[in-house]
Design an enzyme around this catalytic site. Structure first.
Site, PDB file in Angstrom:
ATOM      1  N   GLY A 201       0.852  -1.195   0.000  1.00 41.71           N
ATOM      2  CA  GLY A 201       0.000   0.000   0.000  1.00 41.71           C
ATOM      3  C   GLY A 201       0.875   1.228   0.000  1.00 41.71           C
ATOM      4  O   GLY A 201       1.913   1.278   0.677  1.00 41.71           O
ATOM      5  N   TYR A 202       0.478   2.214  -0.794  1.00 38.13           N
ATOM      6  CA  TYR A 202       1.288   3.427  -0.893  1.00 38.13           C
ATOM      7  C   TYR A 202       0.388   4.650  -0.873  1.00 38.13           C
ATOM      8  O   TYR A 202       0.364   5.460  -1.779  1.00 38.13           O
ATOM      9  CB  TYR A 202       2.147   3.371  -2.171  1.00 38.13           C
ATOM     10  N   GLY A 203      -0.407   4.749   0.200  1.00 36.88           N
ATOM     11  CA  GLY A 203      -1.178   5.966   0.435  1.00 36.88           C
ATOM     12  C   GLY A 203      -0.301   6.918   1.221  1.00 36.88           C
ATOM     13  O   GLY A 203       0.934   6.897   1.125  1.00 36.88           O
TER      14      GLY A 203
ATOM     15  N   SER B 125      -1.491   4.415  -6.828  1.00 38.73           N
ATOM     16  CA  SER B 125      -0.335   4.268  -5.938  1.00 38.73           C
ATOM     17  C   SER B 125       0.899   3.813  -6.697  1.00 38.73           C
ATOM     18  O   SER B 125       2.023   4.206  -6.373  1.00 38.73           O
ATOM     19  CB  SER B 125      -0.645   3.252  -4.836  1.00 38.73           C
TER      20      SER B 125
ATOM     21  N   SER C 194      -5.447   0.621   2.691  1.00 41.52           N
ATOM     22  CA  SER C 194      -6.531   1.253   3.454  1.00 41.52           C
ATOM     23  C   SER C 194      -7.154   0.176   4.346  1.00 41.52           C
ATOM     24  O   SER C 194      -7.065  -1.018   4.042  1.00 41.52           O
ATOM     25  CB  SER C 194      -7.575   1.833   2.509  1.00 41.52           C
ATOM     26  N   ASP C 195      -7.757   0.592   5.444  1.00 44.68           N
ATOM     27  CA  ASP C 195      -8.299  -0.393   6.382  1.00 44.68           C
ATOM     28  C   ASP C 195      -9.328  -1.293   5.691  1.00 44.68           C
ATOM     29  O   ASP C 195      -9.378  -2.495   5.936  1.00 44.68           O
ATOM     30  CB  ASP C 195      -8.884   0.319   7.597  1.00 44.68           C
TER      31      ASP C 195
ATOM     32  N   GLN D 280      -7.485  -3.805   3.555  1.00 40.88           N
ATOM     33  CA  GLN D 280      -6.835  -4.871   4.335  1.00 40.88           C
ATOM     34  C   GLN D 280      -7.796  -6.036   4.510  1.00 40.88           C
ATOM     35  O   GLN D 280      -7.421  -7.203   4.435  1.00 40.88           O
ATOM     36  CB  GLN D 280      -6.393  -4.338   5.696  1.00 40.88           C
TER      37      GLN D 280
ATOM     38  N   HIS E 103      -2.374   0.509  12.411  1.00 45.29           N
ATOM     39  CA  HIS E 103      -3.679   0.735  13.033  1.00 45.29           C
ATOM     40  C   HIS E 103      -4.134  -0.609  13.614  1.00 45.29           C
ATOM     41  O   HIS E 103      -3.906  -1.650  12.982  1.00 45.29           O
ATOM     42  CB  HIS E 103      -4.664   1.203  11.955  1.00 45.29           C
TER      43      HIS E 103
HETATM   44  N1  LIG Z   1      -3.415   8.610   7.021  1.00 48.41           N
HETATM   45  C1  LIG Z   1      -3.227   8.734   8.333  1.00 48.41           C
HETATM   46  O1  LIG Z   1      -3.283   9.850   8.882  1.00 48.41           O
HETATM   47  C2  LIG Z   1      -2.905   7.532   9.180  1.00 48.41           C
HETATM   48  C3  LIG Z   1      -2.290   7.759  10.419  1.00 48.41           C
HETATM   49  C4  LIG Z   1      -1.934   6.662  11.173  1.00 48.41           C
HETATM   50  C5  LIG Z   1      -2.245   5.386  10.717  1.00 48.41           C
HETATM   51  N2  LIG Z   1      -2.881   5.196   9.525  1.00 48.41           N
HETATM   52  C6  LIG Z   1      -3.166   3.833   9.063  1.00 48.41           C
HETATM   53  O2  LIG Z   1      -2.227   3.490   8.046  1.00 48.41           O
HETATM   54  C7  LIG Z   1      -2.825   2.595   7.112  1.00 48.41           C
HETATM   55  C8  LIG Z   1      -2.728   3.179   5.710  1.00 48.41           C
HETATM   56  O3  LIG Z   1      -3.454   4.398   5.666  1.00 48.41           O
HETATM   57  P1  LIG Z   1      -3.196   5.494   4.522  1.00 48.41           P
HETATM   58  O4  LIG Z   1      -3.953   6.719   4.922  1.00 48.41           O
HETATM   59  O5  LIG Z   1      -1.757   5.604   4.222  1.00 48.41           O
HETATM   60  O6  LIG Z   1      -3.795   4.799   3.237  1.00 48.41           O
HETATM   61  P2  LIG Z   1      -5.233   4.889   2.557  1.00 48.41           P
HETATM   62  O7  LIG Z   1      -5.308   6.171   1.793  1.00 48.41           O
HETATM   63  O8  LIG Z   1      -6.307   4.584   3.525  1.00 48.41           O
HETATM   64  O9  LIG Z   1      -5.037   3.637   1.559  1.00 48.41           O
HETATM   65  C9  LIG Z   1      -4.376   3.788   0.370  1.00 48.41           C
HETATM   66  C10 LIG Z   1      -3.783   2.490  -0.174  1.00 48.41           C
HETATM   67  O10 LIG Z   1      -4.741   1.411  -0.198  1.00 48.41           O
HETATM   68  C11 LIG Z   1      -4.746   0.866  -1.517  1.00 48.41           C
HETATM   69  N3  LIG Z   1      -6.031   0.232  -1.809  1.00 48.41           N
HETATM   70  C12 LIG Z   1      -7.279   0.743  -1.593  1.00 48.41           C
HETATM   71  N4  LIG Z   1      -8.215  -0.172  -1.959  1.00 48.41           N
HETATM   72  C13 LIG Z   1      -7.531  -1.258  -2.419  1.00 48.41           C
HETATM   73  C14 LIG Z   1      -7.914  -2.543  -2.890  1.00 48.41           C
HETATM   74  N5  LIG Z   1      -9.200  -2.904  -2.974  1.00 48.41           N
HETATM   75  N6  LIG Z   1      -6.926  -3.410  -3.255  1.00 48.41           N
HETATM   76  C15 LIG Z   1      -5.630  -3.078  -3.169  1.00 48.41           C
HETATM   77  N7  LIG Z   1      -5.193  -1.888  -2.693  1.00 48.41           N
HETATM   78  C16 LIG Z   1      -6.129  -0.991  -2.322  1.00 48.41           C
HETATM   79  C17 LIG Z   1      -4.488   2.059  -2.431  1.00 48.41           C
HETATM   80  O11 LIG Z   1      -3.998   1.609  -3.660  1.00 48.41           O
HETATM   81  P3  LIG Z   1      -4.572   2.198  -5.059  1.00 48.41           P
HETATM   82  O12 LIG Z   1      -3.935   3.543  -5.264  1.00 48.41           O
HETATM   83  O13 LIG Z   1      -4.116   1.161  -6.040  1.00 48.41           O
HETATM   84  O14 LIG Z   1      -6.072   2.302  -4.894  1.00 48.41           O
HETATM   85  C18 LIG Z   1      -3.399   2.778  -1.609  1.00 48.41           C
HETATM   86  O15 LIG Z   1      -2.119   2.236  -1.853  1.00 48.41           O
HETATM   87  C19 LIG Z   1      -4.264   2.386   7.601  1.00 48.41           C
HETATM   88  O16 LIG Z   1      -4.301   1.254   8.433  1.00 48.41           O
HETATM   89  C20 LIG Z   1      -4.536   3.639   8.407  1.00 48.41           C
HETATM   90  O17 LIG Z   1      -5.554   3.494   9.373  1.00 48.41           O
HETATM   91  C21 LIG Z   1      -3.192   6.245   8.734  1.00 48.41           C
END
Ligand SMILES: NC(=O)c1ccc[n+]([C@@H]2O[C@H](COP(=O)([O-])OP(=O)(O)OC[C@H]3O[C@@H](n4cnc5c(N)ncnc54)[C@H](OP(=O)(O)O)[C@@H]3O)[C@@H](O)[C@H]2O)c1
Length: 403
Positions: free
Chosen positions: A91-93, A120, A153-154, A157, A178
């Site tokens: 994952g690369y959000g 991503s 994304s959660d 996952q 998380h």
């Molecule tokens: N953001 C925050 O502030 C934060 C802070 C602390 C912890 N966290 C935790 O860190 C983790 C990641 O969060 P995030 O905010 O970085 O990411 P996110 O924006 O929630 O998720 C993005 C990633 O999920 C992938 N994805 C979404 N749907 C998918 C699917 N059906 N199959 C495969 N890949 C899929 C996306 O790839 P595509 O581009 O290919 O769709 C992208 O790489 C989570 O557990 C979150 O709760 C987040």
């Protein structure tokens, strides 16, 4: 202590060099790109001070808690610790970007796994990850990795778990940022294999902040937890990864506590409550004939530009003391009224988090194919609200925005 004396103390601490906190050890590529240049400038005294900081038990207002600081992990030790590992970041959000780039800059072996050709994938290439070398489809990255960092994304996952689970073989480590997936396993069906360590480092901020603080030589604060410890080294590994991804310090928690507090906080004062309160205050001002600029300034601009930074730096009493006696008197009178009015709302919110209602909503909504467009539509509605349209004009007037 008098206010004046405390102000003097605080001013003195403001003048203290930050080098002791930033822990720039003069031995290798540092914890950040920018801090490399600071290494040369750091004094021997600063290095001695930094080496005295590490794991410690601190008294937080009467409760003792353990914190871990990155000074226990000089870069050479960190790189040596992970010399036989490949961190496979899935994952690369926002978090993938921040954590992945920081770990890479810290000299740890990192690869990225995302859907080929997706948003991503493109973003990862822009950030210098190379297809076939450091960037792979998800399953291949998991096969290549020893530490699997699940930063999808959660909702994703949960959706991808049937494919991912069989690849998490004995000897690998499963990492999350998380507690969501494993704590709410009845809804997500994410149940880790019994023979792997399962750990968590959750940065307390967006992934963008994880990256910017690191580049500045600073570090985000994170929580750290262990769900399953089969090697006896799970905690140590979690702390080391926390340092690798850019944490300045970490405090200990559990997966349950992390996810409950996080879902609660973001729905509350961090995001949901603040938008609700801002809007309610603004609407009453407008209904009483105040102009948009006046209503915005008295609600948002003064808060974010003047008062909230003071709370962040020195605490609530300091902010109160920085305001007029008229303001202090009124705020002291009204604070308990807001507390009493909002307490039942916060209790309801915590229950909604704990009983899984919030999780189920999130899984349903963010599991849709149209989740990006659906979220964007609702955020556009906020952006279109008069308060935030007025805000754009107010922000444009800040002298630092004038060319
Ligand atoms: N953001 C925050 O502030 C934060 C802070 C602390 C912890 N966290 C935790 O860190 C983790 C990641 O969060 P995030 O905010 O970085 O990411 P996110 O924006 O929630 O998720 C993005 C990633 O999920 C992938 N994805 C979404 N749907 C998918 C699917 N059906 N199959 C495969 N890949 C899929 C996306 O790839 P595509 O581009 O290919 O769709 C992208 O790489 C989570 O557990 C979150 O709760 C987040």
């Amino acid at each position: 202590m008098s206010f004046a004396a405390r102000s003097a103390l605080r001013a003195a601490s403001r003048r203290a060099p930050r080098a002791a906190v930033n822990v720039a050890k003069p031995q290798a590529a540092s914890y950040s790109l920018l801090a490399r240049s600071a290494v040369a400038a750091s004094t021997p005294r600063a290095a001695v001070q930094s080496s005295t900081r590490g794991i410690k038990t601190l008294d937080f207002a009467g409760t003792k808690e353990t914190v871990y600081e990155r000074s226990d992990w000089p870069l050479a030790k960190l790189q040596d610790y992970f010399k036989n590992d490949t961190l496979a970041l899935i994952g690369y959000g926002s978090q993938g970007h921040g954590q992945g780039l920081n770990a890479r800059d810290n000299g740890v072996n990192v690869i990225v796994g995302v859907r080929e050709g997706g948003e991503s994938w493109k973003q990862a290439i822009e950030d210098g990850w190379v297809p076939g070398e450091t960037l792979f489809p998800i399953e291949e990255a998991i096969n290549r990795g020893t530490i699997i960092m699940n930063l999808l994304s959660d909702a994703a996952q949960s959706q991808t778990w049937p494919t991912v689970a069989p690849l998490i073989t004995k000897g690998k480590t499963l990492y999350f940022s998380h507690g969501f997936s494993v704590v709410y396993k009845d809804d997500t069906h994410v149940i880790p294999p019994k023979d792997v360590d399962v750990i968590l480092v959750a940065p307390k901020g967006s992934g963008r902040t994880v990256r910017t603080l690191f580049k500045e030589g600073r570090g985000i604060n994170s929580s750290v937890a262990v769900w399953q410890d089969v090697t006896g080294k799970a905690k140590e590994k979690a702390v080391a990864i926390g340092v690798a991804i850019g944490s300045g310090y970490m405090y200990e928690t559990t997966f349950e506590k992390e996810v409950y507090s996080d879902l609660y906080g973001e729905r509350g004062v961090l995001m949901g409550a603040i938008q609700g309160l801002f809007l309610a205050q603004y609407k009453v001002l407008r209904a009483n004939g105040h102009s948009p600029s006046e209503a915005f300034n008295e609600t948002v601009e003064e808060a974010t530009q003047s008062l909230y930074p003071l709370i962040g730096q020195y605490g609530m009493d300091y902010m109160y003391n920085a305001c007029s006696t008229t303001a202090r008197r009124g705020a002291l009178d009204w604070a308990p009224i807001f507390e009493k009015t909002n307490l039942p709302v916060f209790e309801k919110l915590y229950e909604s988090v704990k009983n899984g209602t919030e999780t189920r909503k999130s899984l349903e909504f963010n599991g849709r194919d149209t989740y990006r467009q659906d979220l964007a539509k609702e955020l556009k509605e906020i952006d279109d609200q008069e308060i935030w349209r007025a805000g754009k004009v107010v922000r444009s007037l800040r002298p630092d925005n004038l060319s």
